[in-house]
Design an enzyme around this catalytic site. Structure first.
Site, short mmCIF file in Angstrom:
data_model
loop_
_atom_site.label_atom_id
_atom_site.label_comp_id
_atom_site.label_asym_id
_atom_site.label_seq_id
_atom_site.Cartn_x
_atom_site.Cartn_y
_atom_site.Cartn_z
N GLU A 21 -6.83 -78.67 73.08
CA GLU A 21 -7.21 -77.17 72.98
C GLU A 21 -7.61 -76.55 74.39
OE1 GLU A 21 -11.07 -78.08 71.12
OE2 GLU A 21 -10.20 -77.21 69.19
N ASP A 65 -12.19 -82.67 61.78
CA ASP A 65 -13.05 -81.78 62.77
C ASP A 65 -14.27 -81.38 62.44
OD1 ASP A 65 -14.47 -80.94 65.22
OD2 ASP A 65 -13.40 -78.90 64.63
N GLU A 76 -21.63 -77.34 63.12
CA GLU A 76 -20.94 -76.11 63.17
C GLU A 76 -20.73 -75.73 62.56
OE1 GLU A 76 -17.99 -77.34 65.74
OE2 GLU A 76 -17.37 -75.75 65.35
N ARG A 92 -11.76 -88.96 74.52
CA ARG A 92 -11.81 -88.52 73.59
C ARG A 92 -10.14 -88.47 72.93
NH1 ARG A 92 -13.58 -83.65 72.02
NH2 ARG A 92 -15.05 -83.65 70.79
N ASN A 139 -15.40 -78.91 77.15
CA ASN A 139 -14.97 -77.78 77.50
C ASN A 139 -15.19 -77.44 78.91
OD1 ASN A 139 -12.66 -77.66 75.21
ND2 ASN A 139 -14.46 -76.31 74.37
O1 GCW Z 1 -15.48 -77.94 66.93
C1 GCW Z 1 -14.22 -77.72 67.62
C2 GCW Z 1 -15.14 -77.31 68.04
C3 GCW Z 1 -15.18 -76.52 69.82
C4 GCW Z 1 -15.08 -77.53 70.49
C5 GCW Z 1 -14.15 -78.83 69.55
C6 GCW Z 1 -13.63 -80.09 70.32
C7 GCW Z 1 -15.91 -78.54 72.65
O2 GCW Z 1 -14.94 -75.84 67.33
O3 GCW Z 1 -16.12 -76.04 69.62
O4 GCW Z 1 -15.09 -78.01 71.74
O5 GCW Z 1 -14.18 -78.92 68.51
O6 GCW Z 1 -14.91 -81.18 69.77
O7 GCW Z 1 -13.54 -80.44 71.56
#
Ligand code: GCW
Length: 707
Positions: free
Chosen positions: A296, A370, A398, A329, A215
């Site tokens: 996102e 994720d 996470e 990505r 990000n």
């Molecule tokens: O796992 C999710 C996370 C985000 C992350 C996103 C990603 C960096 O909650 O915090 O952002 O994936 O991988 O882009």
């Protein structure tokens, strides 16, 4: 050490008590090199007691003498005729030996016992450094040092860490303090940690690092920041580590003064070319860009009606003259697309296979959702044979209990790497897709989202260091077993005594299954608290988007639970090779660990285990908690064998883990009961609190929440 400590230590030594006299705060990681004793000391002294190197100024020499000096408790001399001979394949002293050193590549090495000497020869200085760390590992774990015939070549070329570090030092999904990059003081002040970071990474074969968050903030690409990046690159270079940066797709607008960032506009492409030239003038071995685009809320080529390939190729063309790569990505999903989130990356990327430039890799997370506690392998692996796909694992936990839960991640990663895609045929494992061998790709890479921060332990807990370690080792050789890696790590980190290592292994190895059991058993996923992902929240609904809620993923109703991804549901099963698709399509042939990932199953439906689904859920929650309880008992048994400081913190964290495992079970059970209205299976204790209580808990300052 204070006077009193010194006195105590010498007193203990005098009375022969085996207590560590070093403060162990975790900073030294697995590179502790504490003095050996007995036969191990004698062996190391005899075999490795002095060093002979073609280039005495090399970091490999510095590392070997540092490590050996620690192990032997004295300064190890570097002199012609020394017992350990170091060199690269081209050094005359090495070629004179007439060994076959072909095919080592830059990173490979050999270690050979030749008479009473030990040779370490690398394909390059970096390979030599890796060889030295290998030799030190053997010495530290007190392995035999005679008759050595090691030959190592990494299976994957680019073994990279991804830091999700913001420029203000906040680490997204970081549970180990702040970012270790002190941007404000760079380039003039170079924290000694940078070098220790490089040493640690080199010791496990990591050779690249993306310094900033996906990000992204375009500021990293401005001149003052590039100078800071260059200073870091200078520190890392001797350790064979290249820097990479994330590129914010809208940078030409934000820092370049252009009206837009449309990749089809020659002015935009020219801006990136110039930027690349500027970067390479400062950092000649700059690795390339990592890009999160149209995901996102991040900007990307689709903002201008262009494809991911258009965007990636424009950047790739800018870096190509300098040998740089693009890691693009595949983590994309959109809420305008009402389709199952698990399907979206595949739908978007498969049609682009063959359209990417040669210096582009597509970076794919291990699973399609994720980084959940357990996911089936991502269906993109095996589905884009013309494109080098790289793996993205998440080392930071996470979704796995942050830094306080002891979860060893190698078994989870191995499960995915060893998975057979059956594309185009049996034996086409994910690992073979990633290492490029399946489709003959020149580029191969693996990324791990780092768990590193300013915490003295680096990783937020002593056992989380094992995940950093295991990531590096698997990126080097995905054929290693989780157990072998744990063994190496534990011996290096806590000492080689089997009375310590064996119990530690018995904690680490079942820990991944445990977390799956107490958080998201039988294929459930994404039931964590909103935003921060801390703690259970299976009741989560509403908010900005459906696929950021728990109810979207578990779909529990009075009659059953689970996400129907079969051909009667979203059809996600058909993104896999037919063998898998057919298996996943039926309850009977779906691996029990993925049942509710692919199926909506009646609460009372009997499973292969002989229990109903409802009883199985309760059984697995209980099993997870039991494993944690037994990990705690094992650790209790290590009291006094492991140094007090590390013992204490780990004991405290394990008790947090047990409390939270129970909380996961209780809150989840209370919620499922509110949906299914079923009594608990016999012998199961009711949750001690009401569902309302669990729902009322809020954690506004839980760490790592991306803000
Ligand atoms: O796992 C999710 C996370 C985000 C992350 C996103 C990603 C960096 O909650 O915090 O952002 O994936 O991988 O882009």
């Amino acid at each position: 050490m204070h006077m009193l400590g010194r006195l105590l230590a010498s007193l203990m030594l005098a009375v022969g008590l085996a207590v560590p006299v070093f403060a162990e705060d975790g900073y030294d990681l697995w590179l502790r090199f504490r003095p050996l004793t007995g036969a191990a000391l004698a062996q190391t002294e005899t075999r490795l007691g002095s060093i002979d190197a073609a280039d005495a100024g090399d970091v490999a020499v510095a590392e070997l003498s540092r490590g050996l000096s620690g192990l032997l408790g004295k300064t190890v001399p570097v002199a012609t005729g020394g017992k350990v001979l170091l060199g690269t394949a081209n050094d005359p002293a090495i070629t004179a030996l007439g060994l076959d050193l072909r095919g080592l590549g830059p990173d490979g090495y050999v270690i050979r016992s030749i008479g009473d000497r030990t040779l370490v020869a690398g394909g390059s200085r970096t390979g030599l450094l890796y060889g030295v760390f290998h030799l030190l590992r053997l010495a530290q774990e007190t392995a035999p040092l005679t008759a050595l015939t090691v030959r190592e070549v990494p299976k994957i070329d680019r073994r990279i860490l991804n830091h999700w570090d913001n420029l203000d030092r906040y680490v997204e999904r970081g549970y180990a303090g702040h970012s270790i990059w002190d941007w404000h003081k760079l380039p003039d002040w170079q924290d000694p940690r940078y070098k220790d970071y490089a040493r640690a990474n080199a010791s496990i074969g990591i050779n690249g690092t993306v310094l900033n968050n996906v990000n992204a903030n375009a500021t990293i690409l401005t001149r003052p920041y590039l100078e800071k990046v260059a200073a870091l690159a200078d520190v890392f270079r001797p350790y064979g580590i290249r820097v990479y940066l994330t590129a914010r797709f809208s940078a030409p607008k934000e820092i370049g003064g252009l009206a837009h960032a449309d990749p089809a506009d020659p002015a935009v492409a020219a801006w990136w070319k110039e930027k690349a030239d500027e970067i390479y003038a400062l950092i000649p071995d700059f690795g390339g860009f990592l890009v999160k685009a149209n995901s996102e809320g991040q900007p990307g080529p689709q903002d201008y009606g262009r494809s991911h390939a258009d965007g990636a190729n424009m950047l790739a063309d800018a870096l190509a003259p300098h040998g740089g790569i693009i890691m693009w990505r595949a983590f994309v999903y959109s809420h305008e697309t009402p389709d199952d989130r698990a399907k979206q990356a595949y739908t978007e990327f498969v049609p682009l296979d063959g359209q990417f430039r040669d210096n582009v890799l597509v970076q794919v997370k291990n699973g399609a959702i994720d980084f959940q506690p357990r996911e089936p392998f991502h269906p993109l692996f095996g589905a884009m044979p013309k494109t080098p796909l790289m793996m993205e694992f998440q080392i930071t936990k996470e979704y796995l209990g942050f830094a306080t839960h002891l979860v060893y991640l190698a078994p989870m990663w191995k499960e995915v790497l060893d998975a057979d895609t059956f594309r185009p045929k049996q034996g086409s494992t994910v690992a073979k897709v990633v290492d490029g061998s399946l489709d003959g790709h020149k580029l191969s890479a693996m990324a791990g989202v780092a768990n590193i921060g300013s915490d003295r332990t680096w990783s937020g807990s002593h056992f989380d260091q094992a995940n950093w370690y295991a990531y590096g080792r698997l990126a080097w050789d995905h054929g290693l077993s989780s157990e072998a890696i744990a063994q190496e790590w534990a011996a290096a980190t806590f000492g080689p005594d089997p009375a310590i290592v064996d119990p530690i292994l018995s904690m680490m190895l079942p820990s991944h299954q445990a977390v799956v059991d107490y958080m998201t058993p039988i294929g459930l996923h994404h039931l964590m608290g909103r935003g921060h992902h801390y703690g259970p929240a299976p009741w989560l609904t509403g908010g900005p988007r459906a696929d950021w809620t728990s109810v979207y993923y578990h779909r529990a109703t009075k009659d059953g639970i689970g996400f129907d991804r079969t051909r009667r549901g979203t059809g996600a099963v058909d993104q896999y090779a037919k063998v898998w698709a057919d298996r996943f399509d039926k309850v009977k042939t779906t691996p029990p660990d993925f049942l509710l990932w692919f199926h909506h199953v009646g609460w009372q439906q009997p499973l292969a285990s002989g229990r109903t689904l409802w009883a199985e859920l309760l059984y697995r929650y209980g099993r997870g908690i039991q494993t944690v309880a037994s990990m705690r008992r094992t650790w209790e048994g290590l009291r006094g064998k492991v140094d007090e400081d590390r013992w204490q913190q780990t004991a405290a964290f394990l008790s947090i883990q047990q409390k939270e495992a129970q909380w996961w079970r209780d809150a989840s059970v209370a919620y499922w009961q509110s949906i299914n209205g079923l009594p608990l299976p016999p012998g199961e204790k009711p949750p001690p609190q009401t569902l309302e209580h669990y729902k009322s808990l809020s954690f506004p300052f839980a760490p790592g929440d991306g803000k």
